[in-house]
Every structure is written in structure tokens, then in C-alpha cells.
Design a protein around this motif. Structure first.
Motif, mmCIF file in Angstrom:
data_model
loop_
_atom_site.group_PDB
_atom_site.id
_atom_site.type_symbol
_atom_site.label_atom_id
_atom_site.label_comp_id
_atom_site.label_asym_id
_atom_site.label_seq_id
_atom_site.Cartn_x
_atom_site.Cartn_y
_atom_site.Cartn_z
ATOM 1 N N HIS A 11 -62.725 95.012 -1.608
ATOM 2 C CA HIS A 11 -63.066 95.412 -2.958
ATOM 3 C C HIS A 11 -61.874 96.120 -3.544
ATOM 4 O O HIS A 11 -61.391 97.103 -2.985
ATOM 5 N N GLY A 79 -72.346 95.965 -5.868
ATOM 6 C CA GLY A 79 -72.449 95.604 -4.467
ATOM 7 C C GLY A 79 -73.522 96.420 -3.782
ATOM 8 O O GLY A 79 -74.199 97.226 -4.415
ATOM 9 N N PRO A 80 -73.665 96.230 -2.454
ATOM 10 C CA PRO A 80 -74.723 96.944 -1.730
ATOM 11 C C PRO A 80 -74.499 98.455 -1.742
ATOM 12 O O PRO A 80 -73.360 98.916 -1.767
ATOM 13 N N TYR A 90 -81.939 97.110 -6.563
ATOM 14 C CA TYR A 90 -81.555 96.371 -7.762
ATOM 15 C C TYR A 90 -82.526 96.723 -8.890
ATOM 16 O O TYR A 90 -83.714 96.888 -8.652
ATOM 17 N N ASN A 386 -85.187 94.655 6.502
ATOM 18 C CA ASN A 386 -83.747 94.768 6.261
ATOM 19 C C ASN A 386 -83.122 95.911 7.054
ATOM 20 O O ASN A 386 -82.040 95.771 7.623
ATOM 21 N N VAL A 428 -68.342 97.865 0.002
ATOM 22 C CA VAL A 428 -69.717 98.332 0.066
ATOM 23 C C VAL A 428 -69.744 99.839 -0.169
ATOM 24 O O VAL A 428 -68.768 100.536 0.111
ATOM 25 N N GLU A 451 -81.457 93.398 -0.606
ATOM 26 C CA GLU A 451 -80.258 92.767 -0.056
ATOM 27 C C GLU A 451 -80.619 91.522 0.751
ATOM 28 O O GLU A 451 -81.598 91.498 1.487
ATOM 29 N N SER A 452 -79.794 90.509 0.627
ATOM 30 C CA SER A 452 -80.005 89.270 1.363
ATOM 31 C C SER A 452 -79.430 89.395 2.773
ATOM 32 O O SER A 452 -78.644 90.311 3.071
ATOM 33 N N SER A 454 -77.166 87.611 4.081
ATOM 34 C CA SER A 454 -75.702 87.508 4.072
ATOM 35 C C SER A 454 -75.061 88.820 3.627
ATOM 36 O O SER A 454 -74.001 89.205 4.133
ATOM 37 N N THR A 455 -75.701 89.526 2.703
ATOM 38 C CA THR A 455 -75.154 90.821 2.298
ATOM 39 C C THR A 455 -75.265 91.825 3.432
ATOM 40 O O THR A 455 -74.358 92.634 3.669
ATOM 41 N N GLN A 458 -72.559 91.243 5.725
ATOM 42 C CA GLN A 458 -71.320 91.833 5.192
ATOM 43 C C GLN A 458 -71.290 93.334 5.484
ATOM 44 O O GLN A 458 -70.260 93.887 5.894
ATOM 45 N N LEU A 459 -72.432 93.982 5.268
ATOM 46 C CA LEU A 459 -72.529 95.421 5.542
ATOM 47 C C LEU A 459 -72.267 95.698 7.023
ATOM 48 O O LEU A 459 -71.505 96.618 7.378
#
Lengths: 505, 445
Positions: A11, A79-80, A90, A386, A428, A451-452, A454-455, A458-459
Motif C-alpha cells: 500500500h 482496505g481491511p 463496511y 472470519n 492493511v 471480509e472475504s 481472499s482478504t 491477505q491479512l
């Protein structure tokens, strides 16, 4: 993740500057001093100020200034944002649109007859929240969670006073509780009794037994607690508190874990607040506004702040709206019943100049109406899924489980604050750090349901990448943000809190 | 259904495939298995709330709010509906601002921190005091916080908080709740024709009074002529002098620092928010002496690792998340986004625009009072004082009856007691004021 296992997303935050330094302050772009002409207002000179000096910029200049500032701000749309205990979801933009409807902009002193829509929305939201929390009555007036806590404590105090129990001067708060609990109890005039956790991270029942007495006004508790653990002994805790005549207060900060699965009222809580800006996703706005409605059991309803809203056709004199639990379908009848304001019988009075943060309440209502039973329950299911999935994917140790919507990992030998700064470089927002203190170098993480997979991956990649990095790397972070590491010590030692203070240097 | 999104929360992005994979990774076979809730306290009922599409949810709120009557609001008493430039909505609604949290990681929050720093700075200019925080909830709660500040800085010597006898009742009630947990008691001082009675205050002030509160303008719209005298009296008796005002009035009226104010509280959302059923923004400014006793958040300037100017929340050891029961306040979530809106609105007006707005509030209130006074059965203004924005008129006949009749003509005003109306020009157009005078003349006929 990329093939070599490193977190592939980085980022680079906007960094607007002039001469390579920083986006100038409004005052550095323009400073216009105008002389105040008392004659123009027809006032004597001694009732007016002499001059006013503020920036006088054009619309286009302001538009660029604030757009640049927004680009230097990380939000949930960037982002997350797994900031433990803060429940950063969100925020659907449609709630902004409904809050901006012309009909929402009414003055608080309007006649009740002329704002039936406002009163109806408040009435229906009272009902929604009462049902979600398992409470009998709700006030929407508190403008934030901590304000809700204050109402809860004031209501508890008024209730005890009314019953000749005004000698109760202690509020018990677990050591791991949100700082607001302690501050609120103190603001309410109570001595704070701190309650340690047991080895499993839950309320220590022996310690609770020792803390409880005829001086106990209330126990403030959140469930799941700040470690994300459900207080399994909640029924026994409630019985113990009630046995000494105390009240059980529910801090709603973690309600996002329970929607449709369990209700504070069913667990024996007498009074609770809802952080609607967390649980029901109204934007946090950089620190507010939120709203902190308070729900109570029927015995406490007569003490709630004034005024509240009720169905004028079925007013009850006890201050409890039995109709809240079965409000008619609002879509069925546009003429509807008439709604009115009323003062509960033994009300503590006002806790806000008017009726709290109304626009937040409109967003909350719209959000709940969007999700309905199924969506609310699924929000909690996915929030818990999650958190557990993310927890299973990271290298850091998580000392306490089974957790629900959030977990507290330990950065171990690393400094949690440094870990957080380094995570910023991976695109993030980091977890809450170094709290609760039960866990050494705590990384308190709450991904929420939005969050999905894939996110979350990423986290997890960001967590794990930092876990492997050496101290020098993380101590030098962040490097891809608008500002590098900021000197907090000098900010506090030499406070410069306005552009005037900068000018004086 | 492979790959389709799971039904439920419309904002949970999971597909069935992903949900299954995540459950597998965790090592459980259902979401239910993740909930560690004892059976007796599980909830197996329903709330009876239908799920709706976004369109249906929007229509629901629209249909409810349409039941509000569309009236021209000539209402004030601390809450005003000035026109808000479109720029304010569009810039403050940028999602980075709207969807960020409190700036606990300042390196990624420089933009919002700078905006709050600029907000604080504007209040410093408007009040003349050295320190402004970046928000309380509203004027009433800010008054409560001022009282607890007075208790801390003057705690050993007294217990009385002295407030005007003519004060918004909700503000008075909120103050009562804030001091309920302290040893403070609230007493009132007399008013003389809509302004503080300086002589009676002089008689009352002694070491027992820890705080003296005055408003400029007062809740009845009058401009206080004796603030400097009050400031001198407060200084002599070592009493904290707290002044209630707002950014529009402060653009024109005496600078609080010049009349000896120690604290300025008020509702800053006169700029930046619509009437919003009373949602507010608590202004709180004070002298540097009390910096470490200030409630709420403060944004300070510092330097980053490259020695560039950078902003951060500072002096957090006053705050609840650090100091717990010894904090200066329990406030956590505040009104930051409203402060952003207020700052943008103030910047859009600029110093000329602000002074013009306040000046027009004085002249238009005076003109409307004269026009209303010319009607038979109406006397305005009741108080022989200068006014800003609003004034009180006395009427022959029932004030509440007249107010109700005015609503039928499309105008909302305050009815005070049996025979007084309070009328506010803030936010109203000239055409609307003309229409109001016509309506009032019909109603009182």
C-alpha cells in the motif's frame, strides 16, 4: 500470497505536499483578516470583536485541499480494518442517502403532530433494539457507547436510590473491560472495584464472590469478553450479582458476536447499551458520531431518560411500551397509529440537549431493516467464522480460545506496536495493540463479517510476513504511508494544538 | 449452488465454496459449532424483522419520513438550520473520511488528523482561547464536562455551579446528570430583562462558587452586555468563567478571551449539520492552564521519521483508554465527522462570510421583530436588548394556539409559556420571512 510466501499486496498511501514537505494547512494557503464593523450590525462597538482572521479560500481550492486530506486517510473502503473491539464493518452508502432525505432534517423543537415520521422511526427502532437485545424498553438518546454506559449507570443509581438502596457505592469492572467502563463508573460517582480474570481468561467466580457485597450497585460486563471468549458462567454470575441486590450491566461493544444467537436480556442482564455504529454498521466517521441506545428490563424502564416515544393509542403508565415487542408492520398502514413523546415516571431527565445522534439512528434503522432476522444472524455467523479462520491462518500464538468474533494474538518477542506499524506497509490496518493487558504484546483482531476469504488471506499473509521480519525492519516501519513513524513523545511534551501555536514558534 | 454467495447478510461476501473451505481450515463442520454458548442462554426465537432489498429498505425509510410535515422552521433556541453549501456534503461524504476510525494509527490518518487540527485552530481564533478539543457530543454535554472540569481545578474550595435562571431546560437537565456523581450542586442566578443580572451575581459570588456560566447569545437570542463585568467578578472570586456560544455568534460578538472566559462551550454544529432533530457537535475550548485537565481528544502537531510535520492524537494519558477511572472524561466516540463538516462549512464561508452571516442574523432579527411588533396584539422584542438570530414576542391570546395555527399555514415557531412566541431567522429566506409575517397577521386576526 506470492510464490515466495511474502505478502504480495503493498500500500502506497497518498502523500500530497508542497516543496516536498506536507499538504499545507488552510492557514498556510491563505489567511485573511477582516475588520468587524459593529455599525453594520447596528451594535455598539463594545459588544463586538475587533477582527476575525481565518482562511479565505475559493471553493475549488477547498475542494482540492479536502480531497487530498481524504486521500491521506485510511478508511474501511481503503482496505481491511480488523481493529479489535471496534467492529469496523463496511458501511453501505444507501444509509447515507436515507439519512440525507429532506424529511430527516427536522428541528428538535417541532410539535409532535408535525413530525410523526420521525417519532415513528424512533419507535420502531426502539422495538427493533428491544427485540435484538431481549430487553423490555429502550432509549435512543445517548449519543455514543460511553454515553450509553453513563445512562446505564445513572439509571442504576436512580433505581437503587428509589428503593432506599442509595448506600450502594461500588461498581465492579473486569480488568480486561473497555476503559470507558471504569471512567463511566467514576463519572457516575462510584468507587470502581477491579475484577481479575481466571486462568481461562473469563470472570474469576471466586474473585467475583469476594468483590460482591451490599455496596455493589452493578457489575459491568461484556460477553463475549474482550478476549472474544463467551462467559459460560453468565447465569451463575447474574445470580450472584442479583443475590446481593446489584444490577448486571451489559457493555454492547461485542454484540456483533451474538446477533440472533443469544440475547443479553436472556442471560440475566438488567441494562445494556448498543453501539449501533459497530453492530449495525453506521460509519465511524473518523471517531464519531455514533449512538449508544440503552435497553433495560421493565423494572428499570421508569428511570430512563426523557423523553421517549410511545404509541399514543396504547400508552402505558409504567413507562414500558409493551407494544415495542410487537410493533405493527410499518409497511402495512401508512396512516398508522399516532406517536407521542412521554417522560418516564421516575426519569433521570436528559443526557443530551435534544434527542441524541438522530442521523445515526436513521442509518441504523435502515441497516437493520435491510438485513432482517436472517441477515443479522448471518452477520454474526460470518463474523465468528472470519475471526476463527484468520486465527487459524496466522503464525502468532493465540493464548485464549475458543473465541468468537475477535481474538487476541501475542506478538511474542516482538513489540506489538512495531508489528502494527509494519502491517501498514502491507496495505492493511493493524489490530488493536497492547490491549487487553492479559495477553503479552497483544494484537487484538476483529475482521468482522465483511471480509472475504481472499482478504483474510491477505491479512494472514501480512501477519506472517511481519512475524518473520527482524526487529530493525519493523522498527523502521512504516515507510509507505503518508507519514513515517510519528514522534508521540514530543507531541505530548511540547503540545502544539493549533496553527496559531505553530506560528508562535 | 457451488460458488454462489451464501444468503444472509448482504454485506458478507462469502460464497458457499469459500465458507466450506474456511470451516474446513478451522476444523469444524458448521458455523454453529463455533459458538461457545451454553444451551440455556441460546436464543432460538426470531426478531420478526423482515429482510429487504436495498430499494425496499430505502423506500421504507422514505415512506416513514414522508409523514413529517414540510414546514418552514423559524426555530432556534440553540439549534439552527443554516443553509449548508453542497461542497460540505460532497467532501465530508468522501468514504475515506466517513469510514475511518479514531486515528489510533496516525501514519495512515494524516488527512483526518489535519482536518481536526484545522477545526481546533478555527475555534482557537473564534474564542481567543489557546486550546480547543476536537469535539464533545453537543452543547449540553459540553456544559456538563465544563462543570466536572471546574470540580477538578477548583475542587477543594467549593461546590456550587451557577447558571442562568433562563436556560434551556434540557441543557439544565443534562448538566444535572453530569454533576450527579460529584459533590457539585447547580444553582441559578437572576436575569434582568433577558440578560444576566450582574449585581445579583456579584452578591452571590463567593469561594463556594466553582463555576459561573453565561451564554452569549442567551437561549432567548439576547446579546449579553455585561460579560466583561462577569469575567472580572469571576477572576476576583477565583471562579471558573464558562461562556456558552457558537461559531456564528463568535464571528461577530465579543471575543470570549477578551471578557475573561476560562472555558467556551456550545454547539458548533450550527455550521455543518442540518437541523437533524437536534444532533450536535459540542464545542469545548479553554485556556492553556487547564490543558492537562481538558476532556476529549486533542490533535497535536509533531514530526515523523523524516522530520516532516505530522499530526497525531496527543496527551492521551488524560483519556479513558489509558487513565481509566482517573480520566478527565469517559468520552470515547465523539463527533469527529461533524467537526470535519463544521470545519469545511466555516472554510467555505471564510472570515467575510462568517461575519456577514452573523451580521445578517442581527439585522434580520431586528427587522423581523419590528415587522411583527407592528401587528396588532403582538409586542416584539419582549426584551429591550440587542438580539442575534432570534427574539421573543408576546402575543394576545394563547401562544400554543397561535403556534398550532401557524403550522397550518406552514410555519413552525416556539411557543413559550402562555403568551410568548420565540421566532428565529437563521436559515430562513427573505421570502419565507415575508410569508411568515403574512401568516402571523392572519392567525392573530
Amino acid at each position: 500470497m506470492s510464490d515466495d510466501g511474502s505478502a504480495e499486496i503493498r500500500h502506497d498511501q497518498a502523500r500530497w505536499s508542497t516543496n516536498g514537505t506536507y499538504e499545507p494547512l488552510l492557514s498556510e494557503k491563505d489567511s485573511t483578516k477582516v475588520t468587524v464593523d459593529a455599525d453594520a450590525a447596528g451594535l455598539p462597538d463594545d459588544l463586538t470583536r475587533d477582527s476575525l482572521e481565518l482562511p479565505g479560500l475559493s471553493e475549488s481550492e477547498l475542494s482540492r485541499h479536502y480531497t487530498r486530506l481524504s486521500q491521506q486517510t485510511y478508511g474501511i473502503t481503503s482496505g481491511p480494518y480488523p481493529l479489535g473491539s471496534c467492529t469496523m464493518k463496511y458501511n453501505p452508502p444507501f444509509t447515507e442517502d436515507v439519512a440525507a432525505l429532506p424529511g430527516a432534517a427536522v428541528h428538535p423543537d417541532r410539535s409532535e403532530a408535525s413530525i410523526q415520521g420521525t417519532l415513528e422511526l424512533l419507535f420502531r427502532l426502539q422495538g427493533y433494539l428491544a427485540r435484538i437485545g431481549g430487553m423490555d424498553a429502550v432509549t435512543l438518546q445517548p449519543p455514543a457507547g460511553a454515553a450509553g454506559e453513563f445512562v446505564g449507570i445513572r439509571v442504576a443509581a436512580a433505581y437503587h436510590e428509589h428503593n432506599g438502596e442509595g448506600h450502594r457505592d461500588e461498581v465492579i469492572v473486569p480488568e480486561s473491560a473497555h476503559g470507558t467502563n471504569f471512567a463511566t463508573a467514576a463519572l457516575g460517582g462510584y468507587d470502581v472495584v477491579s475484577l481479575p480474570s481466571d486462568e481461562h481468561g473469563r470472570v474469576d467466580l471466586d474473585a467475583l464472590e469476594a468483590a460482591l457485597s451490599e455496596s455493589t450497585a452493578a457489575l459491568m460486563l461484556t460477553n463475549p469478553n474482550t478476549l472474544g471468549l463467551f462467559e459460560r458462567d453468565i447465569e451463575e454470575i447474574a445470580a450472584m450479582v442479583h443475590d446481593v441486590g446489584g444490577l448486571l450491566y451489559y457493555d454492547g461493544a461485542n454484540l456483533n458476536a451474538l446477533l440472533g444467537r443469544a440475547r443479553p436480556g436472556d442471560m440475566g442482564f438488567d441494562v445494556m447499551h448498543y453501539n449501533v455504529h459497530k453492530t449495525f454498521a453506521t460509519p465511524h466517521g473518523g471517531g464519531g458520531p455514533g449512538a449508544g441506545p440503552v435497553g433495560v428490563v421493565s423494572e428499570l424502564a421508569p428511570f430512563l431518560p426523557a423523553p421517549r416515544v410511545r404509541d399514543a393509542d396504547e400508552p402505558t403508565d409504567a413507562g414500558v411500551e409493551t407494544t415495542e415487542a410487537d410493533a405493527p408492520d410499518p409497511t402495512a398502514d401508512s396512516t398508522g397509529a399516532a406517536y407521542e413523546l412521554f417522560d418516564p415516571e421516575h426519569t433521570i431527565g436528559h443526557v443530551h440537549g435534544f434527542q441524541g445522534n438522530w442521523l445515526v439512528l436513521v442509518k441504523t434503522f435502515a441497516y437493520i431493516a435491510r438485513l432482517g432476522d436472517e441477515g443479522l444472524a448471518d452477520a454474526s455467523a460470518k463474523a465468528v467464522l472470519n475471526a476463527n479462520y484468520l486465527g487459524s491462518q496466522i503464525d502468532y500464538e493465540i493464548p485464549y480460545e475458543p473465541f468468537h468474533h475477535e481474538f487476541v494474538a501475542s506478538a511474542g518477542e516482538q513489540d506489538a506496536a512495531d508489528v502494527a506499524k509494519r502491517m501498514l506497509d502491507y496495505g492493511v490496518h493493524p489490530p488493536t495493540t497492547k490491549w487487553p493487558e492479559i495477553v503479552s504484546q497483544a494484537l487484538m483482531t476483529e475482521p468482522t463479517e465483511v471480509e472475504s476469504k481472499s482478504t483474510l488471506d491477505q491479512l494472514a499473509a501480512a501477519f506472517d510476513a511481519v512475524a518473520e521480519e527482524d526487529d530493525a525492519t519493523i522498527e523502521a516501519a512504516p515507510s509507505r504511508t503518508t507519514a513515517k513513524r510519528i514522534d508521540q513523545t514530543s507531541a505530548a511534551r511540547t503540545p502544539r494544538l493549533s496553527w496559531q501555536a505553530l506560528d508562535d514558534e | 449452488m457451488d460458488g454462489s454467495r451464501t444468503t444472509g447478510s448482504p454485506y458478507a461476501p462469502h460464497t458457499d465454496t469459500e465458507t466450506a473451505a474456511m470451516l474446513d481450515a478451522v476444523g469444524v463442520d458448521s458455523e454453529e459449532a463455533l459458538f461457545d454458548i451454553p444451551e440455556p442462554v441460546q436464543f432460538d426465537g426470531d426478531f420478526g424483522i423482515d429482510a429487504r432489498s436495498e430499494r425496499e429498505a430505502r423506500q421504507l425509510v422514505e415512506s416513514i419520513l414522508e409523514r413529517n410535515d414540510d414546514l418552514v422552521e423559524l426555530l432556534g433556541r440553540g439549534h439552527y438550520g443554516y443553509y449548508i453549501p453542497s461542497l460540505v456534503d460532497h467532501l465530508s461524504d468522501r468514504s475515506e473520511f466517513l469510514t475511518s476510525y479514531t486515528q489510533y494509527q496516525p501514519e495512515v490518518s494524516q488527512g483526518f488528523l489535519q482536518a481536526l487540527f484545522e477545526y481546533q485552530s478555527m475555534l482557537v481564533e473564534l474564542t481567543g482561547l489557546e486550546v480547543a478539543n476536537c469535539s464533545m457530543y453537543d452543547a449540553a454535554t459540553a456544559l456538563g464536562e465544563a462543570a466536572t472540569l471546574a470540580d477538578r481545578v477548583r475542587g477543594v474550595s467549593g461546590s456550587v455551579v451557577l447558571v442562568p435562571e433562563i436556560l434551556d431546560e434540557n441543557k439544565r437537565s443534562t448538566l444535572g446528570n453530569y454533576v450527579a456523581g460529584t459533590d457539585l450542586v447547580v444553582e441559578t442566578y437572576a436575569m434582568d430583562d433577558g440578560a444576566a443580572d450582574v449585581d445579583s451575581i456579584a452578591d452571590r459570588l463567593d469561594e463556594d462558587v466553582v463555576m459561573l456560566y453565561a451564554e452569549n447569545p442567551t437561549v432567548r437570542g439576547t446579546i449579553e452586555p455585561g460579560l466583561s463585568a462577569l469575567g472580572d467578578l469571576a477572576t476576583e472570586s477565583d471562579t471558573l468563567f464558562v461562556l456558552g456560544s457558537d461559531p456564528v455568534a463568535l464571528s461577530l460578538l465579543e471575543r470570549p478571551a477578551d471578557v475573561g472566559a476560562d472555558v467556551v462551550i456550545g454547539d458548533a454544529s450550527v455550521l455543518g449539520l442540518p437541523t437533524a432533530y437536534g444532533m450536535g457537535l459540542g464545542l469545548f475550548a479553554t485556556r492553556e492552564d487547564y490543558l492537562r485537565q481538558v476532556p476529549g481528544r486533542l490533535v497535536g502537531a509533531s514530526e515523523d521519521g523524516d522530520d516532516r510535520r505530522a499530526y497525531t492524537l496527543t496527551l492521551q494519558t488524560r483519556e479513558q483508554h489509558i487513565r481509566r477511572e482517573r480520566a478527565t472524561s469517559n468520552i470515547c466516540t465523539n463527533q469527529a465527522w461533524v467537526a470535519l463538516r463544521t470545519a469545511i462549512h466555516a472554510a467555505t464561508l471564510g472570515p467575510d462570510g462568517l461575519v456577514d452571516l452573523a451580521t445578517r442574523d442581527v439585522t434580520r432579527a431586528r427587522e423581523l421583530a419590528d415587522r411583527v411588533d407592528a401587528l396588532p396584539g403582538v409586542t416584539a422584542p419582549v426584551h429591550d436588548r440587542h438580539h442575534v438570530r432570534e427574539f421573543v414576542a408576546s402575543v394576545d391570546g394563547s401562544a400554543s394556539g397561535i403556534a398550532t395555527d401557524l403550522e397550518d399555514h406552514g410555519y413552525a415557531v416556539h411557543a413559550l409559556g402562555a403568551d410568548e412566541l420565540q421566532i428565529c431567522v437563521a436559515g430562513a429566506t427573505d421570502d419565507e420571512l415575508d410569508g411568515f409575517v403574512d401568516a402571523l397577521s392572519e392567525v392573530i386576526r
